[in-house]
Design an enzyme around this catalytic site. Structure first.
Site: not given
Ligand code: M6R
Length: 604
Positions: A2, A27, A71, A97-98, A477, A481, A484, A500, A599
């Protein structure tokens, strides 16, 4: 997480506090509130973003006050649960906050003494605890109260009877003093007051400060005055919001020693050798579960794949992992299955749809999310919060590590319920979990080494990531990363699958990142490195510190702290995150907001 702020000076406190809260909104933003002393405490709170509070706030006179943007962790998103909280007499106001771990017991004791509570939060007890200890000196009362708190906190306190001072205290949650001329500030983070002053004093663990308009005094936990150095900040406001980091993504990568602690907090007990979840989650895990289906998207899906390895290892329960977008239409729905939806935001449309399908088919549903009050938490039978604070960068980082830790905790809990792991084994794992923040710090200290490797990758057209076992989803993953945020084509493969098909794509200019931990398939992964090298490709290995073999095989080696099975996974993830970050930065990409991505994906 928070945001909290306190002001004592000559300006209109409502304006200073609202400005500050807007800078702290990153936050948390599920509710906000303000308490200003104008003879009496004047308290206003609203649900939702700070602009909701701003729209409804009348003009309040007064030059001393506190504010909070929430939060939620303990207690849902309601006006009563929003801060500031008042003591029963209404004279003492606090923002917090905590997490206070022993709040239930403290609340029971206070209720027996006649104190009244209006919220479900752990924070409200702090106001009443201070009042219970108040004998005419607010500082002394705060000292007495915090001695009774278990958990962690940053608090700011005001009292109608001492309208010349604000008091701050912190333990493991941030709180910084802003020093002005005839005015002083307290806040979770510097941007909250940077508009007014760039002179700051950092509070150490367990310190308390008393701020009048003209004076700042800091006390250590033994109640002795300590001399503090003032620091002058030369960041601009934008830099400061990221705590001086150039991007939110980097800040969030560096947050991970803390977020690992937060996700563990209150959930592991060495003394009782147990893993604790809330009652709804415990009931679900104790029910008769024949299999587990994990549904998720993107990075959360990869966390699910790691969860499969972990849960099957500790429980012998079959785990199936499906993209939420596929499961909702095609997945088999069994009433005896537990469906675990993993979603950082709790709002991803495909994941919500999968969850609704599962629920309507009679499956038990559990959500792992970072956002209390999100739609996912309202649909599911139970939910586990990651407690990682808002993640701003589009690329998921700190929430991925938190997801994996939650899955590990679920695996350990189920393993105990099913008598597949003993208390002694559990104790060993708990000890490992406690070590993770240190291992993450070790990796963060290798930032420059990782930057050097990133320079090798920055002009690549395509990069492969390979691994076996749990290192396979880690490779997926790592590739996600990189693609993207740097826009370099990247793919993750199970190392045994290269021959394969994917080998057809491998050229001398395709670097291959190999995750090579010392598990049962270590010799096989060395053989895979040999196959890759035979085709002239450069190999970057991520290997354990005590691996003396790997240097003979790979062109470059990045070392991580070791351990058996899934244990090195978290430090490996941090290496992959930093690698992607630096490549993207070297290519001058828009790291926090990559093109074409959002996001939270709330469309199908
Ligand atoms: O909020 P969510 O975890 O459901 O989101 C899922 C994906 O959209 C999210 O993980 C996306 O792949 C990220 N941009 C990866 O870094």
């Amino acid at each position: 997480m928070c945001g909290i702020i306190g002001y004592n000076g000559f300006r209109d406190a409502d304006i200073v506090i609202l400005n500050g809260l807007k800078k702290l909104e990153y936050r948390g933003y599920d509710s906000a509130g303000i308490a200003i002393i104008d003879k009496k405490q004047q308290v206003y709170k609203e649900i939702g973003e700070i602009k909701n509070l701003e729209e409804k706030l009348p003009k309040i006179k007064g030059t001393i006050g506190i504010g909070h943007t929430r939060w939620a962790t303990t207690g849902g998103v309601t006006k009563n649960n929003a801060h500031p909280h008042l003591s029963t007499s209404g004279k003492i106001a606090i923002v917090h906050n905590g997490i206070i771990e022993n709040y239930v017991k403290l609340r029971e004791n206070l209720e027996k003494k006649g104190f009244k509570f209006v919220s479900q939060t752990d924070s409200e007890i702090i106001a009443n605890l201070i009042e219970d200890n108040y004998k005419g000196n607010l500082k002394d009362a705060v000292f007495s109260a915090i001695k009774k708190l278990e958990g962690y906190y940053a608090i700011v306190v005001t009292c109608e009877d001492e309208p010349d001072k604000i008091i701050g205290a912190r333990l493991q949650s941030p709180l910084v003093i802003g020093v002005g001329d005839n005015e002083n500030f307290l806040a979770s983070d510097i941007p909250a007051f940077l508009k007014y002053t760039n002179r700051v004093i950092y509070l150490n663990e367990a310190e308390i400060c008393v701020l009048t308009k003209k004076d700042v005094k800091v006390y250590n936990k033994d109640e002795k005055v300590v001399d503090k150095k003032e620091n002058v900040i030369d960041w601009n406001i934008q830099d400061a919001e990221k705590s001086g980091f150039p991007h939110f993504m980097l800040k969030e990568i560096y947050d991970q020693p803390d977020t690992v602690n937060q996700v563990l907090r209150g959930r592991i007990s060495e003394i009782h050798r147990n893993i604790n979840f809330n009652e709804n989650v415990e009931n679900l895990l104790n029910s008769n579960i024949s299999s587990i289906q994990i549904v998720a998207c993107g990075t959360s899906y990869y966390a699910g794949l790691i969860g499969k390895y972990i849960i099957e290892k500790f429980t012998d329960t079959p785990v199936f992992v499906e993209f939420a977008s596929e499961y909702r239409y095609f997945g088999l729905k069994h009433e005896s299955s537990l469906v675990i939806a993993i979603t950082q935001s709790g709002e991803t449309l495909d994941t919500l749809a999968a969850l609704r399908e599962a629920k309507n088919s009679g499956c038990k549903t559990l959500v792992i999310t970072n956002v209390v009050g999100s739609t996912a938490t309202r649909i599911s039978d139970a939910y586990i919060l990651m407690q990682s604070g808002p993640e701003i960068g589009v690329a998921a980082t700190k929430t991925f590590t938190s997801q994996i830790i939650v899955l590990l905790l679920i695996a350990l809990k189920l393993g105990m319920i099913k008598n597949k792991i003993s208390a002694v084994q559990l104790y060993e794992y708990i000890r490992y979990l406690r070590e993770i923040p240190r291992t993450v710090r070790d990796v963060l200290n290798k930032n420059n080494e990782i930057l050097d490797i990133a320079k090798q990758l920055k002009n690549a057209e395509s990069v492969f990531f390979i691994g076996r076992g749990v290192n396979y989803p880690l490779s997926l993953e790592g590739a996600l990363k990189l693609k993207e945020i740097s826009y370099i084509h990247a793919e993750g493969f199970a190392a045994g699958e290269l021959k394969h098909g994917p080998f057809a794509l491998l050229t001398k200019s395709t670097p291959v990142v190999v995750i090579a931990t010392k598990d049962a398939t270590y010799d096989k992964i060395l053989a895979n490195i040999g196959e890759v090298k035979a085709r002239g490709s450069q190999v970057i290995a991520i290997a354990e510190i005590d691996d003396t073999e790997i240097e003979k095989h790979a062109d470059f080696v990045l070392r991580v702290p070791g351990g058996s099975g899934v244990l090195p996974s978290i430090p490996i993830i941090v290496v992959l995150q930093l690698l992607a970050y630096h490549v993207a930065d070297l290519r001058k990409c828009s790291i926090d907001k990559p093109r074409n991505l959002a996001k939270s994906v709330t469309v199908e």
